[in-house]
Design an enzyme around this catalytic site. Structure first.
Site, PDB file in Angstrom:
ATOM      1  CE1 TYR A  33       6.790  52.389  64.183  1.00 29.89           C
ATOM      2  CE2 TYR A  33       8.128  50.429  64.579  1.00 29.89           C
ATOM      3  CZ  TYR A  33       7.875  51.778  64.802  1.00 29.89           C
ATOM      4  OH  TYR A  33       8.680  52.500  65.638  1.00 29.89           O
ATOM      5  CB  ALA A  41       9.388  51.818  61.435  1.00 23.94           C
ATOM      6  CD  GLN A  42      10.563  55.227  54.761  1.00 24.30           C
ATOM      7  OE1 GLN A  42      10.387  55.806  53.711  1.00 24.30           O
ATOM      8  NE2 GLN A  42      11.729  55.230  55.371  1.00 24.30           N
ATOM      9  CB  ALA A  78      -0.494  45.375  68.007  1.00 29.48           C
ATOM     10  CD  GLU A 104      18.479  55.638  65.560  1.00 30.54           C
ATOM     11  OE1 GLU A 104      18.175  56.607  64.855  1.00 30.54           O
ATOM     12  OE2 GLU A 104      17.654  54.773  65.931  1.00 30.54           O
ATOM     13  CE  LYS A 124      15.047  59.008  65.383  1.00 29.57           C
ATOM     14  NZ  LYS A 124      14.619  57.742  64.809  1.00 29.57           N
ATOM     15  CG  ASN A 158       0.392  43.031  70.465  1.00 31.18           C
ATOM     16  OD1 ASN A 158       1.197  42.675  69.610  1.00 31.18           O
ATOM     17  ND2 ASN A 158       0.706  43.919  71.392  1.00 31.18           N
TER      18      ASN A 158
END
Length: 397
Positions: A14, A312-313, A12, A169, A372, A38
């Site tokens: 993205y 993720a995209q 479960a 990051e 962002k 999941n």
């Protein structure tokens, strides 16, 4: 055998959540049985994990109860771990049962890719789940507390392996947290060191050199020391060996250097490259037209013949496409080939700072930081609408 096809979604993240949500939207009642498996009863937002790991945000902002994202009258949520995938039998073996399927979507998360660096799996921490993030944050705080007791300098030295998105990051958030930790534990900031080590010739591969330079300058001002083009040769309990044998003493090593596919796919007999399956144009595993592989475990190539990085995209877009193609298969319609459309790329550099590319436009600083936030809010809106945006959204900071 039931005339209603059974659809099983493993994972479960993205891709898995978007597949489940699109299936519940597109399918009529009693058109298919859909089961989502999941390990936890929550979905976590992987692109947020670097913040609670460093302690700059609450863990609660990075996770959402799955029951708030799916219609449990349409989708059966099974909280369990996958132990084995039996393709020939069309069965999935869970730690506490077995599921049979007519259509299988493998959207399991990846595993750390250590490139065979000795000691990395044993001694480094990774940002890959809510629990791992909690461990990193508490470990960092513990090192500061212990430093006040034994004065060992390596306790307040931090090595982050990998200067891709996750590494940069995370070091940005850690650099933002250090002044607060120094104040709380009464530690001189001059004694704290953050190293970001990258074997490749550049940080943030894929970004424009001008934006990479800006990012590195921002982080250097925050106290980060970069070692670019310098591989980690070995990870030890008390640091790392880099380059030509230099040792960096550090009680904390966080590895962000890469993700490979889940080992369950290779064990299932699927052909893999670094754990990933090279899927066909409809996201199906070769030779298994009822098995779809998306997210970290799929290998999709662009028009130039290079693989897309697992982001993720791309996982979200794969989830939507995958659901449409399963619905098409059930209704004996033609499937749609998957085509990735980039919405842009944003990397956070801590409070009020980021770099971004949208189309042919480049952004840095405050503007990129707002982009962002918009990206994050858009995702919350896609999976949970305005209520989730209001509950979990970060509008400030």
């Amino acid at each position: 055998m039931s005339s209603i096809p059974k659809i099983v979604i493993l994972g479960a993240g993205y891709g898995g959540i978007l597949t489940a949500q699109r299936l519940q939207k597109e399918l009529n009642y009693n058109e298919a049985d859909v089961t989502l498996v999941n390990r936890h009863d929550y979905h976590y937002i992987t692109t947020h994990l670097h913040m609670p790991a460093a302690g700059t945000d609450k863990i609660e902002h990075a996770r959402v109860s799955i029951s708030k994202l799916i219609d449990e009258f349409k989708i059966d949520l099974v909280k369990s771990s996958v132990k084995e995938i039996r393709l020939q039998d069309r069965k999935v073996i869970l730690e506490d049962g077995t599921l049979s399927y007519d259509y299988l979507i493998i959207a399991l998360g990846g595993e750390p890719e250590t490139f065979g660096i000795p000691g990395m799996l044993e001694h480094a921490m990774t940002i890959r789940s809510i629990n791992s993030v909690r461990l990193i944050r508490e470990h960092i705080e513990y090192q500061f507390a212990m430093y006040k007791n034994d004065n060992k300098r390596n306790r307040i030295r931090f090595v982050v392996g990998g200067a891709g998105f996750s590494g940069v990051e995370f070091v940005a958030e850690l650099a933002d947290r250090i002044p607060q930790l120094c104040k709380e534990f009464d530690v001189d900031p001059k004694h704290v060191h953050i190293y970001n080590v990258e074997a490749a010739p550049s940080a943030l591969p894929g970004f424009d050199p001008e934006l990479v330079e800006h990012a590195m300058n921002v982080l250097k001002k925050k106290g980060v020391t970069f070692k670019i083009g310098v591989p980690i040769k070995q990870c030890l309990p008390d640091g790392v060996i880099v380059g030509e044998g230099e040792k960096i003493d550090a009680a904390t090593v966080v590895w962000t250097g890469g993700i490979r596919g889940n080992s369950l796919l290779e064990q299932a007999g699927l052909e893999v490259m670094r754990g990933r399956v090279k899927v066909d144009e409809y996201l199906r595993a070769p030779g298994h037209e009822h098995v779809y592989v998306i997210g970290d475990n799929s290998l999709v190539f662009n028009k130039e013949g290079r693989p897309y990085p697992p982001t993720a995209q791309i996982a979200m877009q794969q989830g939507v496409n995958c659901a449409k193609n399963i619905v098409a298969a059930i209704r004996s319609k033609q499937p749609q080939p998957f085509e990735f459309t980039s919405k842009g790329t944003v990397a956070s550099l801590g409070k009020g700072e980021a770099i971004a590319v949208v189309g042919d436009k480049k952004y840095k600083g405050w503007k990129a930081a707002q982009l962002k936030k918009l990206v994050d809010l858009r995702y919350l809106f896609i999976i949970g609408g305005i209520p989730l945006v209001l509950r979990k959204g970060r509008f400030f900071g």
